[in-house]
Design a protein around this motif. Structure first.
Motif, short mmCIF file in Angstrom:
data_model
loop_
_atom_site.label_atom_id
_atom_site.label_comp_id
_atom_site.label_asym_id
_atom_site.label_seq_id
_atom_site.Cartn_x
_atom_site.Cartn_y
_atom_site.Cartn_z
N LYS A 165 0.84 -1.18 0.01
CA LYS A 165 -0.02 -0.13 -0.11
C LYS A 165 0.70 1.30 0.11
O LYS A 165 0.30 2.47 -0.36
CB LYS A 165 -0.93 0.00 1.13
N TYR A 166 2.14 1.02 0.21
CA TYR A 166 2.95 2.26 0.34
C TYR A 166 3.79 2.47 -0.99
O TYR A 166 4.63 3.54 -1.09
CB TYR A 166 4.11 2.34 1.36
N TYR A 167 3.53 1.52 -1.89
CA TYR A 167 4.34 1.92 -3.20
C TYR A 167 4.11 2.88 -3.89
O TYR A 167 4.73 3.86 -4.49
CB TYR A 167 4.06 0.52 -4.02
N GLU A 168 2.76 3.30 -4.16
CA GLU A 168 2.32 4.52 -4.83
C GLU A 168 2.53 5.80 -4.37
O GLU A 168 2.76 6.58 -5.11
CB GLU A 168 0.76 4.26 -4.98
N PRO A 169 2.22 6.08 -2.87
CA PRO A 169 2.61 7.12 -2.26
C PRO A 169 4.30 7.30 -2.21
O PRO A 169 4.60 8.35 -2.63
CB PRO A 169 2.12 6.89 -0.93
N LEU A 170 5.23 6.22 -2.29
CA LEU A 170 6.42 6.49 -2.66
C LEU A 170 6.81 7.00 -3.95
O LEU A 170 7.69 7.71 -4.17
CB LEU A 170 7.32 5.04 -2.27
N ARG A 171 6.19 6.31 -4.84
CA ARG A 171 6.43 6.87 -6.28
C ARG A 171 5.96 8.24 -6.37
O ARG A 171 6.86 9.17 -7.12
CB ARG A 171 5.57 5.99 -7.15
N ASN A 172 4.86 8.90 -5.61
CA ASN A 172 4.50 10.12 -5.85
C ASN A 172 5.65 11.01 -5.17
O ASN A 172 5.91 12.17 -5.67
CB ASN A 172 3.40 10.44 -5.34
N ILE A 173 6.17 10.53 -4.23
CA ILE A 173 7.03 11.24 -3.26
C ILE A 173 8.43 11.47 -4.20
O ILE A 173 9.05 12.56 -3.98
CB ILE A 173 7.53 10.64 -2.06
N LYS A 174 8.63 10.18 -4.75
CA LYS A 174 10.05 10.51 -5.66
C LYS A 174 9.99 11.52 -6.68
O LYS A 174 10.74 12.06 -6.85
CB LYS A 174 10.22 8.94 -6.39
N GLY A 175 8.83 11.43 -7.35
CA GLY A 175 8.61 12.51 -8.44
C GLY A 175 8.54 13.81 -7.86
O GLY A 175 9.38 14.73 -8.46
N ILE A 176 7.91 14.38 -6.75
CA ILE A 176 8.20 15.50 -6.04
C ILE A 176 9.50 15.95 -5.72
O ILE A 176 9.85 16.94 -5.89
CB ILE A 176 6.94 15.74 -4.90
N TYR A 177 10.09 15.04 -5.18
CA TYR A 177 11.58 15.16 -4.70
C TYR A 177 12.52 15.53 -5.87
O TYR A 177 13.11 16.39 -5.64
CB TYR A 177 12.16 14.21 -4.06
N ILE A 178 12.30 14.92 -6.79
CA ILE A 178 13.34 14.99 -8.23
C ILE A 178 12.89 16.34 -8.52
O ILE A 178 14.01 17.14 -8.84
CB ILE A 178 12.91 13.94 -9.14
#
Length: 459
Positions: free
Chosen positions: A6-19
């Protein structure tokens, strides 16, 4: 592992924002007035926050997806990163903290930026890159406009900065503008030109197209006024790639030797156009600046001798026929000689200057406080034969992947994104020959290099 799904999708979004935030702030850090305004303490806090957040994202990604081990590219880069760690430990006598910081930034570049294809799907990747480049284009345009105004008004001064005072405005026949260094600044301008060109191919809105045309024109003006040979030569090479592949796309249905010749001719014509633009800017801008200066001056019109137009030269004062490399040959020769002391693992990413001061106090690079001024040479100096061999393997296998791609798309049109990526990577790889970027650095050019290098693998 199922509990972590369940944390995969939030982590993907966080990665995009961080980059996006990471690349954007590193770009802003090129502006001397911005860095001076926020102060060094705040700047340090922001960098520390970016490093910590990036490290936490990497840790979460490692334990949840093991993405580092999903491709041969990541595995080779991991080996290279470990060699940098070993080199840092072997050279601990000259310090370790700065090397640790560099290792953190390298991990973020390798396993977040370069590995973007492993963490996002096609639509997300395209959206992330478009946001990054659009924001970069808008931000950089503001800096370029201010810098060109400085040139027109002949404003030049010395400003304090983080490490040492920086020239600003038009100084010594070069437009430094409000950027910390005109060479990487001009390279960034060429990157913006390439991106705007691609956007023009995909955009039909009149207002937006006008914006991109204006952006391209002003970026080209800054590149020429900056006097950066790195950006101009690299830009010409990138223009050849763009012209050749664009013409190839037009002639893709005419598979003949004549079509191939016309494709190359398209590249030559594009290069000729760029050279013509360079001379046009060199001819018109000094005269425009002279006119602006004359309007701002008060002279005695009754005295003809008093009415003189100032002479504005774009001929760089630091380049002579007997020093065409601008001291780079002497710098490279010194660092090659120094690196021979520790051939296997090198002098570590951040200790080479301290080692040189200790063992070669009278050398040219020590007395003049020069870095390697070559991102590719830095691999040999900092990581020795071990690191150089691993990076050559990485680049060799990467080139093999690209050749396989070329064979796979033979007879098909080359996508605009691929043309952009190839021309941009060629530009950055060339600039790395003359400036200490690409490796062991945390600059906008370095981040874009690893981001684009990873994105090209998608194709």
């Amino acid at each position: 592992m199922k509990n972590l799904q369940k944390y995969y999708e939030p982590l993907r979004n966080i990665k995009g924002i961080y980059i996006f935030v990471f690349v954007t702030y590193i770009l802003l850090a090129r502006f001397v007035p911005i860095v001076n305004f926020i102060s060094q303490d705040v700047n340090t806090i922001i960098y520390s926050a970016l490093a910590i957040i990036g490290a936490l994202i990497l840790a979460a990604d490692f334990f949840m997806t093991f993405s580092i081990f999903k491709s041969w590219e990541n595995l080779i880069l991991l080996v290279f990163w470990v060699i940098c760690l070993i080199s840092s430990l072997l050279n601990m006598e000259y310090g370790i903290i700065n090397n640790i910081k560099t290792l953190v930034w390298m991990a973020i570049q390798f396993f977040l930026l370069f590995s973007i294809v492993n963490i996002k799907d096609e639509s997300e990747i395209n959206l992330t890159l478009k946001r990054i480049m659009n924001s970069s284009a808008a931000i950089w345009l503001i800096g370029v406009i201010v810098s060109i105004i400085q040139f027109l008004l002949q404003i030049g001064y010395i400003a304090p900065f983080v490490d040492y005072p920086r020239r600003q405005g038009f100084v010594q026949s070069r437009l430094f503008g409000i950027f910390s260094d005109p060479n990487p600044a001009a390279v960034t301008s060429v990157l913006i030109v390439l991106f705007c060109w691609m956007q023009l191919k995909n955009c039909n809105k009149k207002a937006t197209r006008i914006y991109y045309y204006i952006n391209i024109a002003l970026q080209i003006i800054y590149v020429v006024l900056s006097g950066s040979r790195t950006a101009m030569y690299g830009g010409v090479m990138a223009a050849f790639v763009v012209g050749t592949l664009s013409e190839r796309n037009k002639l893709i249905d005419k598979q003949s030797n004549k079509a191939a010749f016309k494709s190359i001719l398209g590249g030559v014509v594009t290069v000729a156009t760029c050279i013509a633009l360079i001379f046009a800017v060199k001819y018109t801008m000094p005269r425009l600046a002279e006119a602006c200066s004359s309007c701002c001056e008060t002279v005695d019109v009754s005295n003809p001798d008093e009415i003189k137009e100032p002479e504005i030269s774009l001929e760089r004062e630091d380049i002579r026929e007997d020093n065409i490399s601008n001291n780079r040959f002497s710098i490279w020769k010194d660092y090659i000689r120094i690196s021979a002391d520790r051939r296997l693992f090198g002098l570590s990413p951040r200790n080479l200057a301290l080692y040189a001061e200790d063992h070669y106090p009278d050398s040219y690079v020590v007395t003049n406080e020069y870095e390697t001024h070559n991102g590719w040479l830095a691999i040999l100096v900092c990581t020795g034969v071990a690191g150089t061999a691993v990076m050559l393997v990485f680049l060799g296998l990467y080139l093999r992947e690209f050749i396989l791609y070329i064979k796979a798309v033979k007879g098909e049109k080359c996508e605009l994104e691929v043309i952009l990526l190839l021309s941009a990577l060629l530009l950055l790889a060339f600039s790395g020959l003359l400036y200490p970027e690409l490796f062991f650095a945390n600059t906008h050019g370095t981040l874009i290099f690893w981001l684009f290098l990873g994105y090209l693998l998608y194709y």
